[in-house]
Design a protein around this motif. Sequence first.
Motif, mmCIF file in Angstrom:
data_model
loop_
_atom_site.group_PDB
_atom_site.id
_atom_site.type_symbol
_atom_site.label_atom_id
_atom_site.label_comp_id
_atom_site.label_asym_id
_atom_site.label_seq_id
_atom_site.Cartn_x
_atom_site.Cartn_y
_atom_site.Cartn_z
ATOM 1 N N SER A 102 -35.211 -9.773 37.844
ATOM 2 C CA SER A 102 -35.034 -11.223 38.403
ATOM 3 C C SER A 102 -34.769 -12.714 39.622
ATOM 4 O O SER A 102 -35.753 -13.164 39.841
ATOM 5 C CB SER A 102 -34.425 -11.877 37.582
ATOM 6 O OG SER A 102 -34.312 -13.863 37.112
ATOM 7 N N ARG A 103 -33.711 -12.597 40.015
ATOM 8 C CA ARG A 103 -32.508 -12.420 41.661
ATOM 9 C C ARG A 103 -33.409 -12.343 42.635
ATOM 10 O O ARG A 103 -34.416 -13.457 43.234
ATOM 11 C CB ARG A 103 -31.803 -12.452 41.597
ATOM 12 C CG ARG A 103 -31.140 -13.443 42.629
ATOM 13 C CD ARG A 103 -29.559 -13.153 42.662
ATOM 14 N NE ARG A 103 -29.474 -12.804 43.793
ATOM 15 C CZ ARG A 103 -28.280 -12.520 44.975
ATOM 16 N NH1 ARG A 103 -27.541 -11.480 43.867
ATOM 17 N NH2 ARG A 103 -28.115 -12.554 45.618
ATOM 18 N N ALA A 104 -34.278 -11.244 42.690
ATOM 19 C CA ALA A 104 -35.499 -10.580 44.020
ATOM 20 C C ALA A 104 -36.691 -11.144 43.336
ATOM 21 O O ALA A 104 -36.823 -12.042 44.447
ATOM 22 C CB ALA A 104 -35.087 -9.157 44.111
ATOM 23 N N TYR A 105 -36.882 -11.068 42.439
ATOM 24 C CA TYR A 105 -38.051 -12.070 42.586
ATOM 25 C C TYR A 105 -38.791 -13.456 42.378
ATOM 26 O O TYR A 105 -39.974 -14.062 43.275
ATOM 27 C CB TYR A 105 -38.944 -11.633 40.627
ATOM 28 C CG TYR A 105 -39.219 -10.344 40.667
ATOM 29 C CD1 TYR A 105 -39.490 -9.211 40.970
ATOM 30 C CD2 TYR A 105 -39.511 -9.632 39.096
ATOM 31 C CE1 TYR A 105 -39.962 -7.907 40.883
ATOM 32 C CE2 TYR A 105 -39.084 -8.733 38.486
ATOM 33 C CZ TYR A 105 -39.334 -7.924 39.842
ATOM 34 O OH TYR A 105 -39.816 -5.770 39.622
ATOM 35 N N THR A 106 -37.584 -14.107 41.963
ATOM 36 C CA THR A 106 -37.266 -15.348 42.156
ATOM 37 C C THR A 106 -36.953 -15.625 43.952
ATOM 38 O O THR A 106 -37.767 -16.612 44.231
ATOM 39 C CB THR A 106 -36.195 -16.393 41.548
ATOM 40 O OG1 THR A 106 -34.931 -15.697 41.892
ATOM 41 C CG2 THR A 106 -36.646 -15.986 40.109
#
Length: 130
Positions: A102-106
């Motif tokens: 989620s952090r990478a995608y955001t």
Amino acid sequence: MNDDTPELPNTTRRRALMLGAVGAAAVVSIPPALASTAASISTCEIPVPDSGRAGSYIAADGTVVPAGTRGAFAPPGRPFKGEEVKTALAGGQLPGTNYEQSRAYTNYIRRLQSGTSGFTCFASLQMPRG
């Protein structure tokens, strides 16, 4: 006294009523516009990565890297809805991801630039709502 004096109060009152009617119409037209914007935010989509780089992976910092890069994440199975991204940007997590994904995608989404698929959706999430 002048013949115009008796009409002055009526003319002023008429103008005030007309201005009030115009103001009321403006107020009535604003909420549907905001509702439309809110609806478009919940339905717009942000592909990760954009279609021009489909199949590439996303590194933890949000950069697009070749598939199979160690420590990078495979693209999600579907684009994210604007409302999902909004929630994730506010500290939540994108659906179907773990914390790191989620952090990478955001991080990827934050890096979107004009002309990239999903940019308009992301930009609309940044607009303040009245």
